[in-house]
Write a protein that holds these residues in place. Structure first.
Motif, PDB file in Angstrom:
ATOM      1  N   HIS A  19      27.688  89.881  40.301  1.00  0.00           N
ATOM      2  CA  HIS A  19      28.886  90.024  41.142  1.00  0.00           C
ATOM      3  C   HIS A  19      28.687  91.112  42.197  1.00  0.00           C
ATOM      4  N   ALA A  20      27.957  92.162  41.820  1.00  0.00           N
ATOM      5  CA  ALA A  20      27.675  93.226  42.792  1.00  0.00           C
ATOM      6  C   ALA A  20      26.850  92.679  43.957  1.00  0.00           C
ATOM      7  N   GLU A  21      25.882  91.813  43.655  1.00  0.00           N
ATOM      8  CA  GLU A  21      25.075  91.203  44.716  1.00  0.00           C
ATOM      9  C   GLU A  21      25.943  90.331  45.617  1.00  0.00           C
ATOM     10  N   ILE A  22      26.869  89.599  45.017  1.00  0.00           N
ATOM     11  CA  ILE A  22      27.763  88.753  45.812  1.00  0.00           C
ATOM     12  C   ILE A  22      28.638  89.607  46.727  1.00  0.00           C
ATOM     13  N   MET A  23      29.127  90.755  46.201  1.00  0.00           N
ATOM     14  CA  MET A  23      29.972  91.617  47.031  1.00  0.00           C
ATOM     15  C   MET A  23      29.171  92.235  48.179  1.00  0.00           C
ATOM     16  N   LYS A  24      27.886  92.527  47.940  1.00  0.00           N
ATOM     17  CA  LYS A  24      27.047  93.036  49.032  1.00  0.00           C
ATOM     18  C   LYS A  24      26.934  91.992  50.134  1.00  0.00           C
ATOM     19  N   LYS A  25      26.756  90.748  49.717  1.00  0.00           N
ATOM     20  CA  LYS A  25      26.677  89.666  50.698  1.00  0.00           C
ATOM     21  C   LYS A  25      28.012  89.505  51.436  1.00  0.00           C
ATOM     22  N   ALA A  26      29.119  89.654  50.682  1.00  0.00           N
ATOM     23  CA  ALA A  26      30.440  89.538  51.305  1.00  0.00           C
ATOM     24  C   ALA A  26      30.661  90.654  52.319  1.00  0.00           C
ATOM     25  N   GLU A  27      30.188  91.859  51.988  1.00  0.00           N
ATOM     26  CA  GLU A  27      30.313  92.980  52.930  1.00  0.00           C
ATOM     27  C   GLU A  27      29.488  92.717  54.183  1.00  0.00           C
ATOM     28  N   PHE A  41      28.920  89.891  55.545  1.00  0.00           N
ATOM     29  CA  PHE A  41      29.611  88.877  56.359  1.00  0.00           C
ATOM     30  C   PHE A  41      31.119  89.133  56.350  1.00  0.00           C
ATOM     31  N   LYS A  42      31.498  90.400  56.359  1.00  0.00           N
ATOM     32  CA  LYS A  42      32.916  90.743  56.238  1.00  0.00           C
ATOM     33  C   LYS A  42      33.752  90.182  57.387  1.00  0.00           C
ATOM     34  N   SER A  43      33.120  89.975  58.510  1.00  0.00           N
ATOM     35  CA  SER A  43      33.862  89.423  59.653  1.00  0.00           C
ATOM     36  C   SER A  43      34.326  88.002  59.388  1.00  0.00           C
ATOM     37  N   ASN A  44      33.667  87.311  58.456  1.00  0.00           N
ATOM     38  CA  ASN A  44      34.086  85.951  58.092  1.00  0.00           C
ATOM     39  C   ASN A  44      35.115  86.061  56.966  1.00  0.00           C
ATOM     40  N   THR A  45      36.370  85.949  57.330  1.00  0.00           N
ATOM     41  CA  THR A  45      37.466  86.170  56.376  1.00  0.00           C
ATOM     42  C   THR A  45      37.413  85.201  55.203  1.00  0.00           C
ATOM     43  N   PHE A  46      37.122  83.934  55.474  1.00  0.00           N
ATOM     44  CA  PHE A  46      37.123  82.933  54.407  1.00  0.00           C
ATOM     45  C   PHE A  46      36.020  83.206  53.382  1.00  0.00           C
ATOM     46  N   PHE A  47      34.847  83.632  53.862  1.00  0.00           N
ATOM     47  CA  PHE A  47      33.758  83.938  52.927  1.00  0.00           C
ATOM     48  C   PHE A  47      34.109  85.155  52.078  1.00  0.00           C
ATOM     49  N   TYR A  48      34.648  86.184  52.717  1.00  0.00           N
ATOM     50  CA  TYR A  48      35.003  87.403  51.983  1.00  0.00           C
ATOM     51  C   TYR A  48      36.063  87.114  50.914  1.00  0.00           C
ATOM     52  N   LYS A  49      37.061  86.304  51.279  1.00  0.00           N
ATOM     53  CA  LYS A  49      38.106  85.969  50.310  1.00  0.00           C
ATOM     54  C   LYS A  49      37.565  85.075  49.200  1.00  0.00           C
ATOM     55  N   ALA A  50      36.743  84.098  49.562  1.00  0.00           N
ATOM     56  CA  ALA A  50      36.166  83.201  48.548  1.00  0.00           C
ATOM     57  C   ALA A  50      35.337  84.002  47.548  1.00  0.00           C
ATOM     58  N   ALA A  51      34.517  84.942  48.047  1.00  0.00           N
ATOM     59  CA  ALA A  51      33.692  85.770  47.152  1.00  0.00           C
ATOM     60  C   ALA A  51      34.567  86.649  46.258  1.00  0.00           C
ATOM     61  N   SER A  52      35.616  87.234  46.839  1.00  0.00           N
ATOM     62  CA  SER A  52      36.507  88.100  46.056  1.00  0.00           C
ATOM     63  C   SER A  52      37.218  87.318  44.960  1.00  0.00           C
ATOM     64  N   PHE A  53      37.761  86.149  45.311  1.00  0.00           N
ATOM     65  CA  PHE A  53      38.452  85.335  44.307  1.00  0.00           C
ATOM     66  C   PHE A  53      37.477  84.826  43.246  1.00  0.00           C
ATOM     67  N   PHE A  54      36.230  84.547  43.645  1.00  0.00           N
ATOM     68  CA  PHE A  54      35.213  84.102  42.689  1.00  0.00           C
ATOM     69  C   PHE A  54      34.962  85.185  41.639  1.00  0.00           C
ATOM     70  N   ILE A  55      34.839  86.427  42.088  1.00  0.00           N
ATOM     71  CA  ILE A  55      34.599  87.543  41.174  1.00  0.00           C
ATOM     72  C   ILE A  55      35.811  87.775  40.272  1.00  0.00           C
ATOM     73  N   GLU A  56      37.014  87.560  40.832  1.00  0.00           N
ATOM     74  CA  GLU A  56      38.233  87.751  40.052  1.00  0.00           C
ATOM     75  C   GLU A  56      38.554  86.547  39.166  1.00  0.00           C
ATOM     76  N   LYS A  57      37.729  85.492  39.249  1.00  0.00           N
ATOM     77  CA  LYS A  57      37.889  84.278  38.447  1.00  0.00           C
ATOM     78  C   LYS A  57      39.191  83.542  38.748  1.00  0.00           C
ATOM     79  N   GLU A  58      39.616  83.611  40.013  1.00  0.00           N
ATOM     80  CA  GLU A  58      40.758  82.838  40.493  1.00  0.00           C
ATOM     81  C   GLU A  58      40.210  81.549  41.089  1.00  0.00           C
ATOM     82  N   TRP A  59      40.024  80.529  40.245  1.00  0.00           N
ATOM     83  CA  TRP A  59      39.260  79.354  40.653  1.00  0.00           C
ATOM     84  C   TRP A  59      39.962  78.534  41.729  1.00  0.00           C
TER      85      TRP A  59
END
Length: 577
Positions: free
Chosen positions: A31-39, A41-59
């Protein structure tokens, strides 16, 4: 024929549940690696939100945002691969296997975690009993080196291969995979996984009617299940032993295991009622003691009347006087004991009432705040004020997180009070424990623009129970964030003051505390209803929980702080010699 049926029930019971225990990733690091990738590409809102919800297990939220990501970023292969992975994993968790497989098959082989895609496809085939299709996937994973498959355990791959061959009836091929899986899991010292591995091997032998080889593994799984808190595993291990003993015609032992099985089954139903039961037990104990006091008072009055009636006879008076004095002293002793017990019960009851009062106040405040925020949320939703919606959603998230932390502390406090917690002291590397714990709080620190620094040396090793140490770190880190001002800083580092102990320091640049409050917090019964700062009211239950768990880990706790100059929470733990 009866023996065959019992074996079939035993094996079916286990196979219906085993596939769900094979998920053994180094999840926090992944999950830490995924958050690094999300950071990145932080300008891409959909990717950042998708990664965050994935880590939070909000399917469901993951599926929505990853679909929007696919619609807007078709040219970026990296983001497209991540979107398909998020969607495939979400569908798998929702048991929509066909959709999950379709998503995984759309991922390109250039995806940096493609071996995880292979693992997921193998698991989907295994969960749908398509064993021959699953084998090539797991064989491909088996050929990878540990470096190339860092986030996937080799023992899980071997175990899955063994299960596939076991289901297909190829016991000769299943045996080496399951045996090697057991060895690896024993090295990893993961009790839950070891139990499942033992039951797999036991079923391998039991299916071949090699009872002498199978039963020791069932027994070892049963003995290990006593050391864990998972009631489902306890229930399965006990039922397996009941069936084994029934097959061996030892119906007395089988009945005992059946009764234990029913006990664990009942425990699952009763777990959520633990506080209600505890409260009723205390109330009942107080009432019983009050009845005893009333009865003793009545007996004393009767003795006094009897003694006064015998004063008319001088000879009898001397005899009865001595007897009365003797009984009076005995009753006085009993009364002192009862009064002392009543005072202890009153103190416990007062602590319980205070705790429930403060906790219910905090929960009510959280619910009222959430209710008020939701009212505003509906208003902004109608006005389509997205900026305010985003702010209110973050506010709601903070309120819910606070309530969740309170309930989590309450549960662990209850387990400590009822002596149901299980502790396993082992050698731990502090850096990785701190890194995993701090990762979950990074969004909260980002909201307040708090700078975080983990300076714990990777070489620092201590003796402690991993789960209780994580609970301590979560509470202390949560407090550090809560009492820190915006744009502040939090540092976690170690220092050595003695050869026997390692000091883990959680330092913040926040509001600090007075000397009176510092000393109050260090008391054994320091349950505070409020602190100096009216905007950060709390029960003090989290800190009490920390102190109790540090004490069980044979450690020490201290505080260094001044008002408006931040605080240092110091956890001293025994070093590994």
């Amino acid at each position: 024929m009866a023996k065959f049926k019992l074996r079939f029930v035993l094996i079916t019971l286990f196979f219906c549940t085993v596939v769900f225990s094979q998920e053994h990733y180094k999840e926090d690091l992944f999950h830490a690696e995924i958050m690094k990738k999300a950071e990145a590409f932080k300008s891409n809102t959909f990717f950042y939100k998708a990664a965050s919800f994935f880590i939070e297990k909000e399917w469901n939220s993951t599926l929505v945002n990853s679909m929007k990501l696919l619609d807007t970023s078709k040219e970026n292969i990296t983001l497209t691969d991540y979107a398909h992975y998020f969607r495939g994993y979400s569908f798998k968790q929702k048991k929509m296997f066909k959709e999950a497989q379709n998503e995984f098959e759309l991922i390109s082989k250039a995806f940096e975690f493609y071996y995880l895609v292979t693992a997921r496809l193998g698991q989907i085939a295994l969960e749908q009993n398509r064993f021959e299709e699953a084998i090539p996937y797991f064989q491909a994973l088996k050929e990878l080196s540990e470096e190339d498959s860092f986030y996937f355990e080799k023992s899980a791959t071997l175990n899955n291969l063994g299960l596939c061959y076991l289901h297909l009836g190829d016991f000769k091929k299943a045996a080496p995979y399951l045996s090697e899986s057991v060895e690896l899991k024993e090295q990893q010292k993961d009790t839950l996984e070891i139990i499942n591995a033992y039951i797999n091997v036991a079923n391998l032998y039991y299916e071949q009617y090699q009872d002498d080889l199978a039963i020791p593994y069932f027994e070892k799984a049963y003995q290990l299940s006593k050391k864990i808190k998972d009631f489902n595993v306890k229930r399965r291990s006990t039922l397996n032993m009941a069936v084994v003993e029934e097959n061996r015609k030892d119906f007395v032992k089988s009945l005992a295991y059946r009764k234990e099985y029913e006990k664990w089954k009942d425990s699952l139903n009763d777990q959520n009622k633990i506080w209600e039961v505890a409260k009723l037990e205390k109330e009942f104990a107080v009432k019983e003691k009050q009845k005893e006091v009333g009865l003793l008072q009545a007996e004393n009055k009767a003795k006094i009347i009897e003694r006064n009636g015998l004063l008319y006879s001088a000879v009898v008076l001397l005899f009865l006087l001595g007897i009365s004095i003797y009984f009076y002293k005995e009753k006085a002793k009993v009364n002192k004991i009862i009064v002392a017990q009543k005072e202890d019960l009153d103190a416990l009851n007062a602590t319980k009432d205070k705790l429930f009062s403060v906790v219910s106040h905090d929960l009510r405040s959280s619910v009222n705040a959430l209710k008020s925020s939701n009212t505003k949320l509906l208003g902004h939703l109608e006005a389509k004020n997205l900026e305010q919606l985003d702010s209110l959603l973050h506010t709601n998230s903070g309120i819910v997180n606070g309530a969740y932390n309170l309930l989590d502390n309450l549960l662990h406090w209850a387990l400590l009070q009822t002596k149901q917690s299980y502790f396993e002291i082992a050698s731990l590397r502090l850096f990785f424990i701190v890194e995993q714990t701090a990762y979950n709080y990074k969004p909260l620190m980002q909201e307040k623009n708090i700078q975080f620094d983990n300076s714990v040396l990777k070489s620092e090793v201590v003796f402690a129970d991993q789960e209780s140490l994580k609970i301590v770190l979560r509470n202390l880190l949560d407090n550090a964030i809560k009492f820190s001002k915006p744009n502040g800083s939090i540092k976690i580092y170690t220092r050595s003051t003695t050869d026997a102990f390692c000091d883990l320091v959680i330092e913040d640049s926040g509001l600090g505390m007075s000397e009176i409050t510092r000393l109050e917090l260090l008391k054994e019964t320091g349950m505070l209803s409020k602190k100096e700062h009216e905007d950060v009211i709390g029960t003090g239950l989290g800190l009490q929980l920390c102190k109790s768990m540090i004490k069980i880990n044979k450690g020490e706790f201290s505080i260094e702080s001044e008002l408006e100059k931040g605080a240092k929470m110091i956890v001293s733990l025994p070093k590994t010699t």
